[in-house]
Scaffold this motif. Sequence first.
Motif: not given
Lengths: 416, 215
Positions: A319-322, A412-413, B38-41
């Motif tokens: 995921a990081i690489m993406r 994933v992240l 809250s949807g930050k990510t």
Amino acid sequence: MSLFTLVWSYLKARPLNTAINIVLLSLGIAVITILLLFNTQLEQKITDNARGIDLVVGAKGSPLQLILCNIFHVDFPTGNIKLKEADKIARNRLVKRAIPLALGDSYQSYRIVGTSREYADLYKAELARGAWWQLPLEVTLGANVQRLTQLKLGDTFASSHGLTETGSDHADHRYVVKGVLKPTNTVLDNVILTAVESVWEVHEHAEENEHTHQATTDSTVMHSRLVPSVAANDSLKEITSLLLTYRSPMGAIQLPRFVNAQSSLQAASPAFETARLFSILGVGADIIMAFAYVLIVISGLSIFIALYNSLKERRYDMAIMRSMGATRTKLLVSVLLEGGVLTLLGSLVGVLMGHGVLILLSRLVEETQKAGISGMIFYSQEWVILGGSLLLGLLCALIPAIQAYRTDISKVLASQ
Amino acid sequence: MIQVSKLVYRYTPATAIAFPDFTVQKGEHFLLLGDSGSGKTTLLHLAGGLLRQYEGSVVVDGTELSTLSETALDHFRGKKIGFVFQRNHLISALSVEQNLMLSPYLAELPLDHAHITEVLDALGLENKRNSRVTTLSQGQAQRVAIARAVLNKPSIIFADEPTSALDDKNCDRVVSLLLDAARLHGSTLIVATHDQRLKSKLQHQIRLTAAHEPA
């Protein structure tokens, strides 16, 4: 930095895992390589050794033994046949060439073959030094015999009965080395050539000697076609066998029947008997081969599991690489490459191991040397082995690679 | 630089989240505040091109992200965007230097060894160049992760909770590192956090309230 560096780093990061996968696969590949090298060379040798010999005529017994003894010089003679009867067959109009063989003795387990020059011509033998044998008790050595016994021109030796290494049963008759042959890569390298008369002389010490040398002086007698020094109707002399070459394909139909009809003789076809031998040996080879395939399948499975598991750990890496701009295809290719590198390495190690084992074997075991089996020969089928393993690696990596391709980066992240 | 309007993201057909409209100019730094959930990510992933399926409009550096193909979006991310995550996850199979080299490699930009050396020097990690990243302290790892994110001189740096696990001293250090890097490359910095300590560091703020249901 390249995809390969990345893949290599991942493999290096799990050294034990990588090593066990390579070892597993390489064992299977090594067995296959050994079988390939051994079988191919053995078949080649057998064909080379039997080339030009359409039929072997000898005493009644096992036809396979007759072939093994008279062509490959590995078994004991089935018995003797009368020279007079052999002569009759040699004079048949369907016979193009007939070579007499008189066997029985050996020197340091190298067989002494009483024969004619035609036998050497059969294998296109040339002298390395010295001369051909001419008089009784003169010998010309095969290349391996000279190398391994260290006999020199002019040296004399006593033969022993049978094929044993010890005991000088015929100490009163000493052979003298007249010449050495160039290597022919055939059975000729492992035998000591001499005249048929030599073998008679060594063995006939109990009998009266008059026939042997006096018959030649009598010009009115018809000479034996096989051994010109004796009369055609000599009823005492015996030889071990006769190697025949047909004049026409008709020979293949008529001669074996003609020979087998005579009570004391049998005919054996090298082509037929070696095919039979291979079908017997083939069962053993097939079992070993099956074992090798089982090893390879297990290693494939092991590679699959290793990739599958490590990919679970590497989901975050992916995921990081993406997130850093890697495309899905790049990740897919990197996982495929990892499988491919593993199996390619495994098969390379395996092929080298196979050659190594044969090289070691040919150094340490005299029998392999005699058989002329070498570990230094490479066959094109080995490319097939390498290619096949690469394919296996790609196949094992396919499911993990598709998983990598489908990684949902955001999920994933976010799953911190 | 970033223009968000009428943005709605659907987690499932039934659950959706709507975001307030906002615009970020080039070189401006924003704090994205809100409680967990809250949807930050999600907003960060949408604006960073990690999530593609959305309703409304997200224009980053003049490009509507939904018009880009998956591959084009990958390239776009690689060249224009740097990410710093809370876990500052480094690739453990690679050395410190290789982790940094991965950045231009994956973004398909030319590799500049001198630049990497420069960055390592600036972070005080020149002697760790060939070490495995597992040997780094947490602070060192975080510095490498930030260096990795800014190595390609991105137009925008997205940081997701970069400080929430840190003590005050390290918090200050990370924020100043991020601000320095942003200033150096003229990048826009967007930090999503619920960490109240950051409020004083960045003046622009966007506040997300829990779960907007779209009309």
